[in-house]
Design an enzyme around this catalytic site. Structure first.
Site, short mmCIF file in Angstrom:
data_model
loop_
_atom_site.label_atom_id
_atom_site.label_comp_id
_atom_site.label_asym_id
_atom_site.label_seq_id
_atom_site.Cartn_x
_atom_site.Cartn_y
_atom_site.Cartn_z
CD GLU A 147 -10.65 4.22 1.59
OE1 GLU A 147 -10.75 6.06 0.96
OE2 GLU A 147 -10.37 3.23 0.75
CE LYS A 155 -4.47 -1.53 1.47
NZ LYS A 155 -4.00 -2.97 1.73
CB SER A 161 0.20 -8.15 -0.01
OG SER A 161 -1.37 -9.18 -0.42
C1 PLP Z 1 -5.00 -4.14 1.65
C2 PLP Z 1 -4.57 -5.06 1.43
C3 PLP Z 1 -4.55 -6.30 0.34
C4 PLP Z 1 -5.93 -6.28 -0.37
O1 PLP Z 1 -6.06 -5.28 -1.09
P1 PLP Z 1 -5.04 -5.42 -3.11
O2 PLP Z 1 -5.73 -3.62 -3.12
O3 PLP Z 1 -6.48 -5.68 -3.32
O4 PLP Z 1 -4.19 -5.46 -3.68
C5 PLP Z 1 -3.72 -7.31 0.35
N1 PLP Z 1 -2.74 -7.72 0.70
C6 PLP Z 1 -2.52 -6.55 2.14
C7 PLP Z 1 -1.06 -7.54 2.61
C8 PLP Z 1 -3.22 -5.55 2.00
O5 PLP Z 1 -2.74 -4.77 2.57
#
Ligand code: PLP
Length: 396
Positions: free
Chosen positions: A111, A89, A377
């Site tokens: 948000e 993010k 992610s």
């Molecule tokens: C917020 C988040 C997601 C989901 O958001 P996307 O916009 O679909 O990438 C996925 N993995 C993590 C670690 C997150 O914090």
């Protein structure tokens, strides 16, 4: 085929900017200026420097040897979990804060559901000395105390939202209301490839650094830029969009998006939008939405707060419709198992969100020599209590 947004803000029939008239000037300003600003040389240089020295990029592309042996294929992990603040993010919030400054904005709103995007936003606001207000459903404020405390320590004002179900959807409505009332000085940082045009394209471009890096990193590892598969989890879809971006026109690369099935797609407790949704308008764009017969939003459910969203970015609705990407899903239990597998084989505790992408490794049959890139992610620190509870229940 062109998978990027057209100049009206659409991906095929999906996307657009369906906003109340009072929001139109804010959105129009962004539409008119975003490309010029983010393609500017000085912007790019500042963005790249912060990604490198502040966020810690490039994030490693790690060959997971023991995981590969287990699944009898070649698995590489794109380590977004090693970024500052623990997820992908930060790529987006760094880009958008630089954009906000060039638009002359002095106040940032956002948000947040689980608090991850709120923390990434509060972080860059501290970095730039801008005022930060984060809207968060009252229920989420209670569920996500550590992230609320982080945002407060970073100097952000966290406003609990008491309307509706007191979760992400309601926080988003409140942020939009704020933006309408403060069009002059405020920029709204949206956290995924959702919302009215140009947000889906803006966020996809900022996150596209993920696939830009995979290309040269994979070439270093294997001699080839293209893997056979890229697998990413999807909430709104920003880490997936960033991971797919530079491969959209490489037809030999299979793009796999994994949604959260919750307790199962037939249980009424799920967040698998592609299976359960149909086209509708959510948060300013036309996309696949989980809704009742008469168009009321259906509350989604997933063990993972970051995937617990009733819609999906319009680019993904289009990739689904055209067949360019394959949409799969994994349940809570499958994802928990996959998280423990990675932890015990590689010593990496993933966040619950990318555990859904990892769970897909159990469902596909790969050839020995195939190259699979999984987007990790985020890291699992925020999910430890869920993991420990599961560990005690099933005695891992
Ligand atoms: C917020 C988040 C997601 C989901 O958001 P996307 O916009 O679909 O990438 C996925 N993995 C993590 C670690 C997150 O914090």
């Amino acid at each position: 085929m062109d998978f990027t947004v057209n100049d009206k803000g659409f991906y095929g029939e999906f996307g657009g900017a369906f906003v109340p008239e009072m929001l139109y000037p804010n959105v129009k300003e962004l539409q008119d200026k975003y490309l010029k600003i983010i393609n500017d040389k000085e912007f790019q240089s500042e963005f790249r420097n912060l990604l490198k020295d502040y966020a810690g990029r490039p994030s490693p592309l790690y060959y997971a040897k023991r995981l590969s042996e287990y699944y009898k294929t070649q698995i590489f992990l794109k380590r977004e979990d090693l970024n500052h603040t623990g997820a992908h993010k930060i790529n987006n919030t760094i880009g958008q804060i630089l954009l906000a400054r060039r638009l002359g904005k002095t106040r940032i709103i956002a948000e947040t559901g689980a608090g991850q995007h709120g923390v990434a936003t509060a972080t860059v606001c501290a970095l730039m000395g801008l005022k930060c207000v984060v809207y968060m459903g009252k229920l989420d404020v209670e569920r996500q105390q550590p992230n609320v405390l982080r945002m407060k320590m970073l100097g952000a004002e966290v406003i609990p939202v008491y309307s509706g179900n007191m979760t992400l959807k309601d926080a988003t409505n409140e942020a939009i209301r704020d933006w309408i009332n403060n069009p002059e000085d405020t920029h709204y940082i949206i956290g995924s490839v959702v919302g009215p045009h140009p947000y889906p394209d803006l966020v996809a471009r900022l996150q596209s650094v993920i696939s830009e890096e995979i290309k040269w990193q994979l070439k270093e590892h294997t001699g080839k830029e293209n893997p056979d598969y890229i697998i990413a989890c999807v909430g709104g879809g920003s880490n997936a969009a960033g991971a797919f971006y530079h491969y959209l026109n490489e037809a030999d690369v299979k793009l796999v998006a994994v949604e959260a099935a919750g307790k199962g797609v037939d249980t009424g407790e799920s967040a698998a939008t592609m299976v359960l949704g149909r086209p509708g308008v959510l948060h300013g764009s036309r996309t696949m939405v989980m809704q009742t017969e008469d168009g009321q939003i259906v509350e989604p459910y997933s063990i993972s707060a970051g995937l617990d969203y009733p819609g999906i970015g319009p680019i993904h609705s289009y990739l689904h419709k055209t067949g360019r990407a394959i949409f799969e899903y994994a349940t809570d239990d499958e994802s928990l198992m996959a998280a423990f597998r990675l932890t015990r084989l590689e010593g990496i505790i993933p966040a619950l969100e990318p555990a859904h992408a990892l769970a897909l490794l159990d469902k596909y049959k790969f050839q020995n020599n195939e190259v699979v890139v999984v987007i990790l992610s985020g890291r699992g620190d925020k999910d430890l209590s869920t993991y420990i509870q599961y560990m005690n229940e099933v005695k891992i």
